[in-house]
Design a protein around this motif. Structure first.
Motif, PDB file in Angstrom:
ATOM      1  N   PHE A  13     -12.640  -1.469   2.736  1.00  0.00           N
ATOM      2  CA  PHE A  13     -12.314  -2.828   2.282  1.00  0.00           C
ATOM      3  C   PHE A  13     -11.097  -3.409   2.985  1.00  0.00           C
ATOM      4  O   PHE A  13     -10.766  -4.578   2.769  1.00  0.00           O
ATOM      5  CB  PHE A  13     -12.087  -2.827   0.765  1.00  0.00           C
ATOM      6  N   ASN A  14     -10.429  -2.632   3.788  1.00  0.00           N
ATOM      7  CA  ASN A  14      -9.281  -3.139   4.530  1.00  0.00           C
ATOM      8  C   ASN A  14      -9.774  -4.100   5.607  1.00  0.00           C
ATOM      9  O   ASN A  14     -10.530  -3.712   6.503  1.00  0.00           O
ATOM     10  CB  ASN A  14      -8.531  -1.968   5.172  1.00  0.00           C
ATOM     11  N   PRO A  15      -9.375  -5.380   5.562  1.00  0.00           N
ATOM     12  CA  PRO A  15      -9.915  -6.392   6.502  1.00  0.00           C
ATOM     13  C   PRO A  15      -9.486  -6.159   7.949  1.00  0.00           C
ATOM     14  O   PRO A  15     -10.061  -6.767   8.857  1.00  0.00           O
ATOM     15  CB  PRO A  15      -9.370  -7.700   5.957  1.00  0.00           C
ATOM     16  N   ILE A  16      -8.520  -5.345   8.170  1.00  0.00           N
ATOM     17  CA  ILE A  16      -8.094  -5.081   9.553  1.00  0.00           C
ATOM     18  C   ILE A  16      -8.354  -3.631   9.941  1.00  0.00           C
ATOM     19  O   ILE A  16      -7.774  -3.120  10.889  1.00  0.00           O
ATOM     20  CB  ILE A  16      -6.603  -5.429   9.737  1.00  0.00           C
ATOM     21  N   SER A  17      -9.265  -2.997   9.186  1.00  0.00           N
ATOM     22  CA  SER A  17      -9.621  -1.632   9.531  1.00  0.00           C
ATOM     23  C   SER A  17     -10.439  -1.643  10.820  1.00  0.00           C
ATOM     24  O   SER A  17     -11.052  -2.664  11.175  1.00  0.00           O
ATOM     25  CB  SER A  17     -10.423  -0.993   8.395  1.00  0.00           C
ATOM     26  N   PRO A  18     -10.487  -0.552  11.544  1.00  0.00           N
ATOM     27  CA  PRO A  18     -11.247  -0.507  12.818  1.00  0.00           C
ATOM     28  C   PRO A  18     -12.707  -0.915  12.642  1.00  0.00           C
ATOM     29  O   PRO A  18     -13.267  -1.608  13.513  1.00  0.00           O
ATOM     30  CB  PRO A  18     -11.124   0.961  13.226  1.00  0.00           C
ATOM     31  N   LEU A  61     -10.603 -14.354   7.592  1.00  0.00           N
ATOM     32  CA  LEU A  61      -9.200 -14.652   7.871  1.00  0.00           C
ATOM     33  C   LEU A  61      -8.427 -14.869   6.568  1.00  0.00           C
ATOM     34  O   LEU A  61      -7.303 -14.356   6.407  1.00  0.00           O
ATOM     35  CB  LEU A  61      -9.119 -15.895   8.760  1.00  0.00           C
ATOM     36  N   ILE A  62      -9.025 -15.635   5.628  1.00  0.00           N
ATOM     37  CA  ILE A  62      -8.349 -15.875   4.339  1.00  0.00           C
ATOM     38  C   ILE A  62      -8.151 -14.557   3.578  1.00  0.00           C
ATOM     39  O   ILE A  62      -7.087 -14.284   3.024  1.00  0.00           O
ATOM     40  CB  ILE A  62      -9.158 -16.875   3.492  1.00  0.00           C
ATOM     41  N   PHE A  63      -9.216 -13.754   3.550  1.00  0.00           N
ATOM     42  CA  PHE A  63      -9.134 -12.464   2.857  1.00  0.00           C
ATOM     43  C   PHE A  63      -8.065 -11.552   3.479  1.00  0.00           C
ATOM     44  O   PHE A  63      -7.336 -10.852   2.786  1.00  0.00           O
ATOM     45  CB  PHE A  63     -10.506 -11.771   2.890  1.00  0.00           C
ATOM     46  N   THR A  64      -7.988 -11.637   4.829  1.00  0.00           N
ATOM     47  CA  THR A  64      -6.985 -10.822   5.545  1.00  0.00           C
ATOM     48  C   THR A  64      -5.574 -11.226   5.139  1.00  0.00           C
ATOM     49  O   THR A  64      -4.700 -10.376   4.891  1.00  0.00           O
ATOM     50  CB  THR A  64      -7.156 -10.964   7.062  1.00  0.00           C
ATOM     51  N   ILE A  65      -5.361 -12.552   5.068  1.00  0.00           N
ATOM     52  CA  ILE A  65      -4.020 -13.047   4.697  1.00  0.00           C
ATOM     53  C   ILE A  65      -3.673 -12.621   3.266  1.00  0.00           C
ATOM     54  O   ILE A  65      -2.570 -12.129   2.994  1.00  0.00           O
ATOM     55  CB  ILE A  65      -3.973 -14.588   4.840  1.00  0.00           C
ATOM     56  N   TYR A  67      -5.051 -10.197   1.468  1.00  0.00           N
ATOM     57  CA  TYR A  67      -4.974  -8.727   1.381  1.00  0.00           C
ATOM     58  C   TYR A  67      -3.634  -8.213   1.902  1.00  0.00           C
ATOM     59  O   TYR A  67      -2.992  -7.354   1.303  1.00  0.00           O
ATOM     60  CB  TYR A  67      -6.127  -8.104   2.169  1.00  0.00           C
ATOM     61  N   THR A  68      -3.227  -8.782   3.052  1.00  0.00           N
ATOM     62  CA  THR A  68      -1.963  -8.334   3.664  1.00  0.00           C
ATOM     63  C   THR A  68      -0.785  -8.636   2.736  1.00  0.00           C
ATOM     64  O   THR A  68       0.118  -7.798   2.547  1.00  0.00           O
ATOM     65  CB  THR A  68      -1.753  -9.030   5.017  1.00  0.00           C
ATOM     66  N   ALA A  69      -0.809  -9.840   2.132  1.00  0.00           N
ATOM     67  CA  ALA A  69       0.279 -10.225   1.218  1.00  0.00           C
ATOM     68  C   ALA A  69       0.305  -9.305  -0.005  1.00  0.00           C
ATOM     69  O   ALA A  69       1.375  -8.823  -0.423  1.00  0.00           O
ATOM     70  CB  ALA A  69       0.117 -11.684   0.794  1.00  0.00           C
ATOM     71  N   LEU A  70      -0.909  -9.074  -0.555  1.00  0.00           N
ATOM     72  CA  LEU A  70      -0.985  -8.196  -1.729  1.00  0.00           C
ATOM     73  C   LEU A  70      -0.610  -6.758  -1.386  1.00  0.00           C
ATOM     74  O   LEU A  70       0.059  -6.073  -2.168  1.00  0.00           O
ATOM     75  CB  LEU A  70      -2.403  -8.245  -2.329  1.00  0.00           C
ATOM     76  N   GLN A  71      -1.061  -6.322  -0.210  1.00  0.00           N
ATOM     77  CA  GLN A  71      -0.745  -4.950   0.196  1.00  0.00           C
ATOM     78  C   GLN A  71       0.748  -4.751   0.384  1.00  0.00           C
ATOM     79  O   GLN A  71       1.315  -3.731  -0.012  1.00  0.00           O
ATOM     80  CB  GLN A  71      -1.496  -4.608   1.496  1.00  0.00           C
ATOM     81  N   ASN A  72       1.402  -5.761   0.982  1.00  0.00           N
ATOM     82  CA  ASN A  72       2.862  -5.691   1.138  1.00  0.00           C
ATOM     83  C   ASN A  72       3.551  -5.661  -0.217  1.00  0.00           C
ATOM     84  O   ASN A  72       4.550  -4.953  -0.412  1.00  0.00           O
ATOM     85  CB  ASN A  72       3.369  -6.881   1.958  1.00  0.00           C
ATOM     86  N   LYS A  73       2.982  -6.460  -1.162  1.00  0.00           N
ATOM     87  CA  LYS A  73       3.545  -6.490  -2.518  1.00  0.00           C
ATOM     88  C   LYS A  73       3.365  -5.133  -3.191  1.00  0.00           C
ATOM     89  O   LYS A  73       4.278  -4.616  -3.851  1.00  0.00           O
ATOM     90  CB  LYS A  73       2.847  -7.577  -3.338  1.00  0.00           C
TER      91      LYS A  73
END
Length: 360
Positions: A13-18, A61-65, A67-73
């Motif tokens: 589910f990681n949007p930037i996974s390989p 792209l929206i999901f990536t943004i 996800y990244t924000a939530l993951q950082n949180k």
């Protein structure tokens, strides 16, 4: 296994996974690819409808943004939780350490308070009884160790009048054979029954006297033989001192002597004068008689100083706050009026100090 499944799902589910990146890259190629009849229908559909591909990429792209924000949180909160857990652990350890100190201090304070009360009681007792020179308190415990009974005596506190110099018994152990100890306790119990005001039928009284006499004879002969077989003073052990004190106690019981009678007669005979003198004075065992009898016992300590010739020691057990104690006070018998009933005076003194402790 659960951790493996969990990590796999997170990776998928990681949007930037390989894997996701590879799919996005392949989707981008759709925008520059021409339709071909050899392609599957759904690929040709995507080629023919590029807005669908663009919509998919926009969602990615929206999901990536997000996800990244939530993951950082999540990472930030996880680090904060770990930091607080570390602080909590440190505080918990500090609390346990502080609690231990408080408990130790409270124990020390309780012990200090007890000693303060004891010292005040002993001081008042000594100063308000003219014939008392000094008074000491000892705690004691009785334990079975293998085939012997070990009685441990510890000095607790004391008070002496001005000009009186008396050494205290800091710590001492008295060892007795386990079977002999039980025999002696039976002898003492029977002796107390026969000495009481209880009326026994003649048959029962004769039976008790017979048991008492046999017990005294057997224990006396055993210890007498052991002591007279000692070749040299250097062979004397701790148990020999105890055995000699028990012999003197058995003689008192057999002769029904009062608490104020001193042991003056030689027991082992003239041939053992040096040995007997050492057994009598080499170790302070007078207090042991009071522990065994659980009664008043009066004795003299004759070693070293001639200044102690008129001094007598009176010991008796008492229970304070569920702890066993032996109280020992000294009196100067040479200064007493001949008309004074010494035994009555001693019993009165015991009652006096017991009442003082009960009021504390």
């Amino acid at each position: 296994m659960k951790n493996i499944i969990k990590n796999t799902i997170i990776t998928l589910f990681n949007p930037i996974s390989p894997i996701v990146t590879l799919i996005v890259g392949w989707t981008l190629t759709i925008l520059v690819t021409q339709r071909n009849e050899t392609y599957p229908g759904w690929i040709n559909y995507m080629i023919a409808n590029p807005y669908t591909v663009i919509f998919f990429l926009a969602l990615w792209l929206i999901f990536t943004i997000i996800y990244t924000a939530l993951q950082n949180k999540i990472v930030s909160l996880t680090n904060e939780i770990k930091t607080k857990e570390t602080i909590i652990t440190e505080k918990d350890n500090q609390l346990k350490h502080t609690s231990g100190i408080v408990l130790n201090r409270s124990g020390d304070f309780a012990n200090f308070n007890r000693l303060l009360r004891f010292n005040e009681t002993l001081k008042d007792f000594t100063e308000n009884n003219t014939i008392v020179e000094c008074v000491q308190m000892y705690s004691y415990s009785t334990k079975r160790v293998n085939q012997k009974i070990s009685i441990k005596v510890l000095y607790d506190c004391g008070f002496c009048s001005d000009g009186i110099n008396i050494n205290n018994l800091a710590q001492c152990y008295y060892d007795i054979d386990y079977n002999d100890y039980n025999t002696l306790k039976d002898i003492i119990d029977i002796w107390k029954k026969l000495s009481s005001d209880i009326h026994f039928p003649y048959s029962e009284q004769d039976s008790l006297i017979k048991i008492l006499v046999n017990g005294i004879n057997n224990l006396y002969r055993k210890y007498y033989n052991e002591l007279t077989n000692i070749k040299h003073i250097t062979d004397v052990t701790s148990m020999h001192f105890t055995e000699y004190r028990i012999i003197t106690l058995l003689i008192r019981i057999a002769r029904r002597l009062s608490a104020t009678v001193f042991d003056k007669n030689r027991i082992l005979g003239n041939d053992y004068f040096e040995l007997e003198n050492y057994l009598l004075n080499g170790k302070r065992t007078g207090i042991l008689s009071s522990i065994l009898l659980e009664e008043i016992f009066m004795f003299k300590y004759t070693r070293n100083s001639h200044k102690k010739d008129g001094r007598a020691y009176v010991s008796f057990p008492l229970n304070i706050s569920m702890r066993q104690y032996i109280c020992v006070f000294s009196i100067q018998t040479s200064d007493l009026d001949k008309n004074i009933d010494l035994e009555y005076e001693i019993k009165s003194l015991r009652e006096d100090i017991v009442k003082r402790f009960e009021k504390k």
